[in-house]
Design a protein around this motif. Structure first.
Motif, PDB file in Angstrom:
ATOM      1  N   TYR A  91       0.611  -0.948  -0.071  1.00 44.44           N
ATOM      2  CA  TYR A  91       0.009   0.028   0.222  1.00 44.44           C
ATOM      3  C   TYR A  91       1.012   1.372   0.035  1.00 44.44           C
ATOM      4  CZ  TYR A  91       0.719  -1.621   4.679  1.00 44.44           C
ATOM      5  OH  TYR A  91       1.145  -2.360   6.121  1.00 44.44           O
ATOM      6  N   ASP A  92       2.288   1.108  -0.519  1.00 49.78           N
ATOM      7  CA  ASP A  92       3.001   2.392  -0.677  1.00 49.78           C
ATOM      8  C   ASP A  92       2.589   2.834  -1.882  1.00 49.78           C
ATOM      9  OD1 ASP A  92       4.350   2.527   2.082  1.00 49.78           O
ATOM     10  OD2 ASP A  92       5.889   1.286   1.463  1.00 49.78           O
ATOM     11  N   VAL A  93       2.978   4.242  -2.036  1.00 50.66           N
ATOM     12  CA  VAL A  93       2.812   4.662  -3.346  1.00 50.66           C
ATOM     13  C   VAL A  93       3.939   5.127  -4.030  1.00 50.66           C
ATOM     14  CG1 VAL A  93       1.360   6.531  -4.720  1.00 50.66           C
ATOM     15  CG2 VAL A  93       0.402   5.676  -2.781  1.00 50.66           C
ATOM     16  N   VAL A  94       4.005   4.477  -5.330  1.00 50.54           N
ATOM     17  CA  VAL A  94       5.690   4.818  -5.862  1.00 50.54           C
ATOM     18  C   VAL A  94       5.221   6.070  -7.293  1.00 50.54           C
ATOM     19  CG1 VAL A  94       7.569   4.055  -7.336  1.00 50.54           C
ATOM     20  CG2 VAL A  94       6.527   2.683  -5.321  1.00 50.54           C
ATOM     21  N   ILE A  95       5.936   7.184  -7.193  1.00 50.26           N
ATOM     22  CA  ILE A  95       5.382   8.097  -7.980  1.00 50.26           C
ATOM     23  C   ILE A  95       6.664   8.497  -8.902  1.00 50.26           C
ATOM     24  CG2 ILE A  95       4.693  10.483  -8.373  1.00 50.26           C
ATOM     25  CD1 ILE A  95       3.341   9.885  -5.254  1.00 50.26           C
ATOM     26  N   ARG A  96       6.607   8.736 -10.089  1.00 49.35           N
ATOM     27  CA  ARG A  96       7.655   9.363 -11.060  1.00 49.35           C
ATOM     28  C   ARG A  96       7.649  10.671 -10.841  1.00 49.35           C
ATOM     29  NH1 ARG A  96       9.104   9.098 -17.390  1.00 49.35           N
ATOM     30  NH2 ARG A  96      11.253   9.875 -16.908  1.00 49.35           N
ATOM     31  N   PHE A  97       8.414  11.556 -10.027  1.00 46.61           N
ATOM     32  CA  PHE A  97       8.074  12.915  -9.704  1.00 46.61           C
ATOM     33  C   PHE A  97       8.840  13.780 -11.180  1.00 46.61           C
ATOM     34  CE2 PHE A  97       9.816  16.664  -7.324  1.00 46.61           C
ATOM     35  CZ  PHE A  97       8.297  17.177  -7.076  1.00 46.61           C
ATOM     36  N   GLY A  98       9.774  13.273 -11.575  1.00 48.16           N
ATOM     37  CA  GLY A  98      10.157  14.052 -12.721  1.00 48.16           C
ATOM     38  C   GLY A  98      11.113  12.994 -13.464  1.00 48.16           C
ATOM     39  N   GLY A  99      11.976  13.676 -14.391  1.00 47.62           N
ATOM     40  CA  GLY A  99      12.744  12.782 -15.530  1.00 47.62           C
ATOM     41  C   GLY A  99      13.521  11.512 -14.709  1.00 47.62           C
ATOM     42  N   GLU A 100      14.316  11.887 -13.907  1.00 48.54           N
ATOM     43  CA  GLU A 100      15.111  10.657 -12.949  1.00 48.54           C
ATOM     44  C   GLU A 100      14.684  10.639 -11.765  1.00 48.54           C
ATOM     45  OE1 GLU A 100      16.871  12.706 -15.153  1.00 48.54           O
ATOM     46  OE2 GLU A 100      18.399  13.735 -13.944  1.00 48.54           O
ATOM     47  N   GLU A 101      13.703  11.368 -11.394  1.00 45.38           N
ATOM     48  CA  GLU A 101      13.308  11.405  -9.834  1.00 45.38           C
ATOM     49  C   GLU A 101      12.088  10.517  -9.541  1.00 45.38           C
ATOM     50  OE1 GLU A 101      12.982  15.685  -9.064  1.00 45.38           O
ATOM     51  OE2 GLU A 101      15.097  15.704  -7.848  1.00 45.38           O
ATOM     52  N   PHE A 102      12.272   9.781  -8.437  1.00 43.28           N
ATOM     53  CA  PHE A 102      11.136   9.032  -8.030  1.00 43.28           C
ATOM     54  C   PHE A 102      10.734   9.454  -6.554  1.00 43.28           C
ATOM     55  CE2 PHE A 102      13.064   6.918 -11.511  1.00 43.28           C
ATOM     56  CZ  PHE A 102      12.117   6.458 -12.386  1.00 43.28           C
ATOM     57  N   ILE A 103       9.446   9.288  -6.203  1.00 44.27           N
ATOM     58  CA  ILE A 103       9.014   9.477  -4.782  1.00 44.27           C
ATOM     59  C   ILE A 103       8.356   8.155  -4.403  1.00 44.27           C
ATOM     60  CG2 ILE A 103       7.154  10.593  -3.464  1.00 44.27           C
ATOM     61  CD1 ILE A 103       8.339  13.328  -4.908  1.00 44.27           C
ATOM     62  N   ILE A 104       8.306   7.825  -2.916  1.00 44.61           N
ATOM     63  CA  ILE A 104       7.544   6.718  -2.521  1.00 44.61           C
ATOM     64  C   ILE A 104       6.882   7.279  -1.248  1.00 44.61           C
ATOM     65  CG2 ILE A 104       7.709   4.480  -1.335  1.00 44.61           C
ATOM     66  CD1 ILE A 104      10.441   4.163  -2.727  1.00 44.61           C
ATOM     67  N   LEU A 105       5.681   7.347  -1.344  1.00 41.06           N
ATOM     68  CA  LEU A 105       4.775   7.819  -0.331  1.00 41.06           C
ATOM     69  C   LEU A 105       4.283   6.837   0.712  1.00 41.06           C
ATOM     70  CD1 LEU A 105       3.892  10.749   0.926  1.00 41.06           C
ATOM     71  CD2 LEU A 105       1.630  10.145  -0.348  1.00 41.06           C
ATOM     72  N   SER A 106       4.776   6.821   1.980  1.00 39.81           N
ATOM     73  CA  SER A 106       4.390   5.421   2.961  1.00 39.81           C
ATOM     74  C   SER A 106       3.577   6.105   4.140  1.00 39.81           C
ATOM     75  CB  SER A 106       5.738   5.006   3.435  1.00 39.81           C
ATOM     76  OG  SER A 106       6.432   4.512   2.412  1.00 39.81           O
ATOM     77  N   SER A 107       2.551   5.640   4.227  1.00 34.30           N
ATOM     78  CA  SER A 107       1.641   5.937   5.438  1.00 34.30           C
ATOM     79  C   SER A 107       1.768   4.924   6.272  1.00 34.30           C
ATOM     80  CB  SER A 107      -0.073   6.026   4.791  1.00 34.30           C
ATOM     81  OG  SER A 107      -0.762   6.474   5.909  1.00 34.30           O
ATOM     82  N   GLY A 108       1.734   5.554   7.609  1.00 33.29           N
ATOM     83  CA  GLY A 108       1.831   4.651   8.808  1.00 33.29           C
ATOM     84  C   GLY A 108       3.201   4.294   9.193  1.00 33.29           C
ATOM     85  N   ILE A 109       4.418   4.769   8.532  1.00 28.82           N
ATOM     86  CA  ILE A 109       5.518   4.448   8.854  1.00 28.82           C
ATOM     87  C   ILE A 109       6.204   5.759   9.458  1.00 28.82           C
ATOM     88  CG2 ILE A 109       5.779   2.234   7.706  1.00 28.82           C
ATOM     89  CD1 ILE A 109       7.745   3.562   5.840  1.00 28.82           C
ATOM     90  N   ALA A 110       7.066   5.759  10.461  1.00 26.55           N
ATOM     91  CA  ALA A 110       7.946   6.807  11.019  1.00 26.55           C
ATOM     92  C   ALA A 110       9.110   7.081  10.220  1.00 26.55           C
ATOM     93  CB  ALA A 110       8.093   6.771  12.465  1.00 26.55           C
ATOM     94  N   ARG A 111      10.053   7.948  10.461  1.00 28.24           N
ATOM     95  CA  ARG A 111      10.926   8.392   9.728  1.00 28.24           C
ATOM     96  C   ARG A 111      12.305   7.245   9.640  1.00 28.24           C
ATOM     97  NH1 ARG A 111      14.046  13.978  11.417  1.00 28.24           N
ATOM     98  NH2 ARG A 111      14.206  12.681  13.165  1.00 28.24           N
ATOM     99  N   ASP A 112      12.404   6.562  11.121  1.00 25.99           N
ATOM    100  CA  ASP A 112      13.133   5.655  11.101  1.00 25.99           C
ATOM    101  C   ASP A 112      13.251   4.582  10.280  1.00 25.99           C
ATOM    102  OD1 ASP A 112      12.357   3.914  14.383  1.00 25.99           O
ATOM    103  OD2 ASP A 112      11.170   4.852  12.496  1.00 25.99           O
ATOM    104  N   LYS A 113      11.717   3.968  10.103  1.00 22.43           N
ATOM    105  CA  LYS A 113      11.457   2.852   9.346  1.00 22.43           C
ATOM    106  C   LYS A 113      11.482   3.294   7.618  1.00 22.43           C
ATOM    107  CE  LYS A 113       8.536   0.349  12.323  1.00 22.43           C
ATOM    108  NZ  LYS A 113       7.243  -0.688  12.763  1.00 22.43           N
ATOM    109  N   ALA A 114      11.295   4.380   7.442  1.00 17.02           N
ATOM    110  CA  ALA A 114      11.343   4.962   6.156  1.00 17.02           C
ATOM    111  C   ALA A 114      12.805   5.142   5.864  1.00 17.02           C
ATOM    112  CB  ALA A 114      10.656   6.198   5.952  1.00 17.02           C
TER     113      ALA A 114
END
Length: 965
Positions: free
Chosen positions: A635-658
């Motif tokens: 249930y994480d969301v993977v996004i192509r943010f730009g040319g060679e940039e990607f984003i993973i949006l993770s709900s329910g996990i804190a910074r250390d786990k991310a």
């Protein structure tokens, strides 16, 4: 290498030294020989055969040379068998990753089997602890009768799990070890050698991946690396398995909530509602017992206890502050007690009576916010603790029960009112005046004959103003509506609906109105009894939910109309992120859930497009997108943010786990080969992590902006690493560092502005900046000019194309540009540098490359500047490249740089004589320097044949290297 004596070797054919099967035949070898004879040097990989018949891989460097006054073919052969085995193993691991399914256990079994095959083991196992037993969840080639589970004590794998180290554990001579007595498998299957590796995720060791042998086996360094990689991959799959199980459990819990909500709202008796609620709650959170009580007269009363499905009558009453139920009365908040013996809110007599080892209490709260009762769950299955997820689910169940209880209360009130109206005197007045319902009786004249106190509150008319004067039409929207109510009641025996009634002030009052006729013995209607409940607040809440739902539907429609997917990779795109980031952040903030964002950017991706073409670059991006989706949670969301940039949006996990997830992704990508059969590349990535609530985030897009800012710092530090704001805060920037970084930023800003001017002006400006290094380091200024001279001369002797010579010249000018980011104290230090200072010096190629990189038409010289401190044997920096992996221009600048340094006076030593410098350079051939480039430099220095034509170089960079299969 071949184990043949020299005399015997000279009489052997190529066929005798080759595998002999296509494509490793005499005819194929002759093709390479003919090209080399035509003065086209060849470098290729070949499967060779030694005297013992063993097949092994070699790299053949074949070229024409003058030997004994005649042209002959000179072959330099290097054993690359170990490297090829490693490549084949990594390729097998890559293929395994690509073949992953959505089932983690299936993937774990596949990885276990692969481990056994790659390490030539007799058997391979993945063991983990489950309910106090050591269980083999992954098996390969296990013998018949093997027991996959048992008590852990005495087993090697159990000790590996308990140790939880970071390295492989190797055990030779098992028959002579203590484990021969404690681990039954050793004696039963005559095992002699063992190697295991801890499997971890979330910072805890959960299992052990192991291989066993019935012969004496000693693992190589590569073997230990392979089992470590596979153990890490199993750790990722274990986390996915638990998360998948959690999703299944969540779906099951939601099904219980939905089923119970539908059923419980059909019940109109409070005791039955509570009984149904307790049974559903026990199933929902896997509790072994529970009870529920109602608040009456300021105390909480419990009358029934469910112990494992057996109902027991009880009678417990708790006042405010008395026990956990009393705490709920005072606070109207949930309460968890996982250690009742040491919890001051637990009454000893209650704990003894119920025999619970943990509990959770949930308030049952009505629509208007008043406390109705309390739900109490006891003794979670397998002595597990109750947690916030249990509270969340039980609150949803309690909310449904609250609606049912209020409906039941309404029915009770109506019955009491009807009973009261059938009586007279004080009892009649006492009851009707205190019931929180409008009670009105309409006589034959069509006017109210009874009008209780609550009616005055609801509609604004006193009993004096209503009785004998007010008609139903006065409190309805119209006379027609009032007449319709009475007609329906007369015809059907009851009117029971929700509708708008009218206050004296004219405002609407949303009510649930019940009207029944009262008939005499002959069947004629004498009166109409009316009961109304003010449901305005509840209606407004429902309307708010309906509006929210309608808005969500509209939003969904808008989203469907937008192009939310990136057509190239199939991932969500920037627009999707813009649409959903704020709603995700709102939910995280409202329910106090963490929300993390991982931003990834491919380092030097432009060079991949430039070298192999955009079609190949697009293929790499698709493969990376596919790989990222397999690495993250379902249930994480993977996004192509730009040319060679990607984003993973993770709900329910804190910074250390991310951060841990980002690190696993980075480690895995560094090992993976992207591309096709003709070309393959390994990617380096800069990764940044931003998280709520750890980072100061006000709106959702702040997460993106924060990650982008952190990513810039990762790039500045050289890339191919992961940072969060926590890493940035820990960096201690002293005055030297501040001055240096200011210089670098100034230089970068200056160059980015100059890119808007002409190419020639830009190049001249950059070179002018390079000259300013002399102001910081006089030696560097003189050194650059001489390095340019030698590098250019070497390139000419090697007969490089004019454009390549020009690139080498420009790179030589700029190769020490990065020293502008190094402290003056370090550059001018006369004594030996400390380890920290040397690490600072080693950053200058990266700084120079980062400065030049924004200038698109200078991208060809970036690798030459970045890698001019690499060594032929792979022991250089920053990337540890070896041999032909190092760009030719970087190899040339490296030797020119070192020779000029040897023959120059430094702050810590005098210059070496020319002959001594030549000797040092010559000794470094094959280790520090490319032997071909050493020969070219010595030709220049010795000046033995001034008029001689330039020596033809090996055009390694132009050779198409064949991969033999």
């Amino acid at each position: 290498m071949y184990f043949y004596p020299k005399e015997e070797m000279l009489n052997l054919s190529v066929h005798a030294l080759s595998a002999g099967e296509k494509p490793f035949t005499q005819d194929e070898a002759m093709k390479f020989m003919r090209k080399a004879a035509d003065d086209e040097p060849q470098i290729f990989e070949w499967l060779a055969r030694d005297k013992l018949g063993r097949l092994f891989w070699v790299e053949v460097n074949l070229k024409r040379a003058v030997i004994g006054g005649r042209y002959r073919l000179l072959a330099m052969v290097r054993d690359i068998d170990e490297r090829k085995q490693t490549e084949q193993r990594l390729e097998a691991i890559n293929e395994a990753f690509l073949a992953f399914t959505t089932e983690p256990l299936e993937n774990i079994n596949h990885l276990t089997a692969l481990c056994g095959k790659l390490l030539n083991a007799d058997s391979a196992l993945y063991n983990r602890l489950e309910k106090g037993l050591l269980c083999s969840c992954g098996q390969w080639n296990t013998p018949p009768g093997f027991n996959p589970s048992g008590k852990p004590d005495g087993h090697i794998c159990y000790d590996v799990i308990k140790g939880g180290g970071e390295d492989a554990v190797f055990m030779p001579n098992l028959q002579d070890s203590e484990y021969a007595k404690t681990d039954p498998n050793i004696a039963q299957y005559n095992l002699k050698s063992y190697m295991g590796y801890p499997v971890k995720f979330g910072g805890a060791c959960v299992g052990s991946l192991c291989v066993v042998y019935t012969y004496d086996y000693v693992p190589s360094v590569e073997d230990k690396k392979i089992i470590g990689i596979l153990a890490s991959a199993i750790g990722v799959e274990e986390e996915r398995r638990l998360e998948s199980d959690a999703l299944v459990k969540r779906d099951y819990q939601l099904e219980i909530l939905s089923r119970t909500s539908q059923h419980i709202n059909q019940i109109l008796e409070a005791p039955v509602i509570l009984r149904t609620l307790v049974a559903a709650a026990m199933e929902l959170v896997e509790a072994n017992a529970g009870t529920a009580g109602l608040l009456a007269g300021g105390v909480m009363e419990f009358n029934e206890y469910n112990r494992g499905g057996r109902l027991e009558p009880v009678h417990y009453v708790f006042g405010p502050g008395s026990g956990v139920a009393g705490w709920v009365i005072n606070t109207m908040k949930p309460y968890i007690a996982n250690d009742p013996e040491h919890d001051s809110h637990i009454l000893p007599e209650a704990g003894k009576e119920f025999g619970f080892y943990n509990l959770v209490n949930i308030p049952i709260i009505g629509y208007s916010g008043e406390l109705l009762g309390c739900l109490s769950m006891h003794n979670k299955k397998d002595h597990g603790p109750f947690d916030t997820q249990d509270v969340f689910m039980l609150q949803g169940l309690a909310a449904g029960a609250a609606v049912a209880l209020e409906n039941a209360k309404m029915v009770v009130n109506v019955k009491e009112a009807a009973s009261a109206l059938s009586e007279s005197g004080k009892r009649h007045k006492l009851v009707t005046e205190n019931i929180p319902l409008h009670i009105g009786v309409i006589d034959k004249s069509g006017k109210f004959s009874i009008w209780n106190k609550y009616s005055e509150k609801m509609f604004g008319y006193t009993s004096e103003e209503a009785i004998g004067k007010l008609t139903p039409a006065d409190i309805h929207e119209s006379k027609e509506d009032a007449d319709e109510v009475l007609r329906t009641a007369a015809k059907e025996g009851i009117f029971d609906r929700e509708l708008n009634m009218v206050h004296r002030s004219g405002r609407f009052v949303r009510c649930r109105l019940v009207v029944v006729p009262y008939r005499d013995a002959s069947g004629d209607i004498v009166n109409f009894y009316g009961f109304a409940e003010d449901i305005t607040k509840r209606s407004e809440a429902e309307k708010s939910r309906e509006d929210l739902h309608a808005e969500l539907v509209k939003s969904n429609e808008r989203l469907k109309q937008l192009a939310l997917k990136d057509t190239q990779t199939g991932l969500y795109n920037h627009r999707y992120l813009s649409e959903m980031i704020e709603s995700e952040f709102y939910r995280a903030k409202r329910y106090s859930h963490p929300l993390s964002l991982i931003m990834l950017d491919i380092d030097y991706f432009k060079s991949i497009n430039d070298l192999y073409g955009h079609e190949f670059g697009d293929l790499v991006l698709k493969q990376l997108a596919h790989y990222l989706k397999r690495m993250v949670r379902r249930y994480d969301v993977v996004i192509r943010f730009g040319g060679e940039e990607f984003i993973i949006l993770s709900s329910g996990i804190a910074r250390d786990k991310a951060f841990a997830l980002g690190q696993r992704i980075l480690d895995a990508i560094n090992l993976y080969n992207f591309g096709d059969k003709e070309h393959s590349v390994r990617l380096k990535m800069s990764v940044a992590v931003a998280a709520y609530p750890e980072d100061k985030i006000m709106i959702g897009m702040d997460l993106v902006n924060m990650a982008d800012s952190i990513l810039s710092k990762v790039k500045e530090s050289g890339g191919n690493s992961i940072y969060s704001s926590e890493n940035l805060n820990k960096e201690k920037k002293d005055d030297e560092g501040k001055n240096a970084s200011t210089d670098v930023r100034f230089l970068k800003d200056r160059i980015e502005k100059l890119t808007k001017r002409g190419k020639q002006n830009l190049i001249e400006s950059i070179f002018a900046f390079a000259r300013t290094i002399e102001l910081k380091d006089h030696y560097t200024g003189e050194h650059v000019e001489k390095t340019v001279h030698y590098a250019t001369q070497i390139a000419k002797v090697l007969d490089l194309p004019p454009e390549e010579i020009e690139n080498i010249k420009q790179a030589a000018v700029l190769h020490d540009l990065g020293k502008i980011g190094v402290s003056d104290k370090i550059l001018h230090k006369k004594s030996k540098l400390s380890k920290k200072e040397y690490e600072e010096i080693k950053r200058h190629p990266q700084i120079a490359a980062d400065i030049i990189r924004p200038v698109q038409f200078m991208h060809d010289i970036v690798p030459l500047v970045l890698y001019h401190h690499e060594r032929w044997d792979g022991n250089g920096y920053p990337a540890g490249m070896a041999g032909d992996e190092i760009p030719m221009g970087a190899r040339i600048i490296a030797i020119a740089d070192v020779y000029q340094a040897l023959t120059s006076n430094r702050t810590y030593r005098k210059a070496y004589p020319k002959n001594e410098a030549m000797r040092i350079i010559k000794n470094g051939a094959g280790t520090q320097f490319d032997p071909l480039v050493v020969d070219a430099l010595l030709i220049i220095l010795k000046k033995e044949t001034p008029a001689k034509k330039p020596v033809k170089r090996e055009r390694r960079t132009g050779i198409k290297i064949r991969k033999m299969r």
